[in-house]
Design a protein around this motif. Structure first.
Motif, short mmCIF file in Angstrom:
data_model
loop_
_atom_site.label_atom_id
_atom_site.label_comp_id
_atom_site.label_asym_id
_atom_site.label_seq_id
_atom_site.Cartn_x
_atom_site.Cartn_y
_atom_site.Cartn_z
N THR A 1 -0.72 -3.94 8.58
CA THR A 1 -0.92 -2.49 8.45
C THR A 1 0.35 -1.73 8.82
OG1 THR A 1 -1.90 -2.51 10.66
CG2 THR A 1 -3.42 -2.52 8.80
N ASP B 1 -13.36 -3.69 0.97
CA ASP B 1 -14.45 -4.50 1.54
C ASP B 1 -15.50 -4.81 0.46
OD1 ASP B 1 -13.20 -4.31 3.96
OD2 ASP B 1 -14.56 -2.81 4.79
N ASP C 1 -5.10 7.21 1.11
CA ASP C 1 -6.40 6.63 1.45
C ASP C 1 -7.56 7.33 0.73
OD1 ASP C 1 -5.66 4.54 3.17
OD2 ASP C 1 -5.36 5.96 4.81
N TYR D 1 -10.29 3.84 0.09
CA TYR D 1 -9.62 2.54 -0.10
C TYR D 1 -10.27 1.42 0.71
CZ TYR D 1 -6.52 -1.36 0.42
OH TYR D 1 -6.04 -2.63 0.46
N GLY D 2 -10.42 1.65 2.01
CA GLY D 2 -10.91 0.59 2.90
C GLY D 2 -12.30 0.10 2.50
N ARG E 1 0.83 -1.20 0.00
CA ARG E 1 0.00 0.00 0.00
C ARG E 1 0.86 1.25 0.00
NH1 ARG E 1 -3.54 2.51 -0.09
NH2 ARG E 1 -4.64 2.80 1.84
#
Lengths: 108, 108
Positions: free
Chosen positions: B49, B28, B19, B23-24, B15
């Motif tokens: 992370t 998902d 962000d 991204y997160g 990564r």
């Protein structure tokens, strides 16, 4: 490091909270030992220390090289400690690489 | 979930610290969307992370199913954001599963 045809060994596991018998040092040692085996092509390993989930993918020139690593005496001893102490669950998938691409793969 | 013969897609990445574009939530969503594709058999994903290194392995009934997932429109858009923003490097290895064993595999 993983040009087809070669063999990928996908090791996924969930750690217990048991750190006896030096889990961390053994993991490092097994990684170093793997790199010195005949037919070793590369290794990627990630663990989320929060969840205990880990995936290690090692690449080998052929099935025979992957099998030989499974039988290396020090590795056999580590596998036994893994089964009995360090891993709540684990799975090994052996696969033949057919394609590879991405930002760090050679063009073509 | 990955009985031979089937196809494993090994996605490894590092990564960036970017962000943007969610991204997160996208990661998902892509995982949820993958599970609804024809030929989807299973998925394992781990990211450290701390280092930003991640490995996701998805399993598919055959090469055609794996290729079809690569071409799903929402997934194509996510791949583009991955290449330009979210991943400093990535690699995809496609492989044909030949063997599977471990504590959570069926006997045999």
């Amino acid at each position: 490091m993983a040009e087809p045809p070669c063999v990928a060994v996908i090791f996924s596991s969930t750690r217990t909270t048991d750190d006896t018998e030096g889990y961390g040092a053994m993991a490092d040692r097994m990684e170093a030992l793997a790199t010195r085996q005949d037919g070793f092509l590369g290794l990627q390993s990630v663990r989320d220390t929060g969840t205990g989930e880990g995936i290690t993918v090692s690449y080998w020139s052929d099935e025979a090289a992957a099998r030989a690593w499974r039988g290396v005496a020090e590795h056999v001893a580590a596998q036994e400690l893994g089964r009995t102490r360090w891993y709540a669950r684990y799975e090994i998938v052996v696969a033949t690489v057919t394609r590879r691409y991405g930002s760090d793969a050679p063009a073509g």
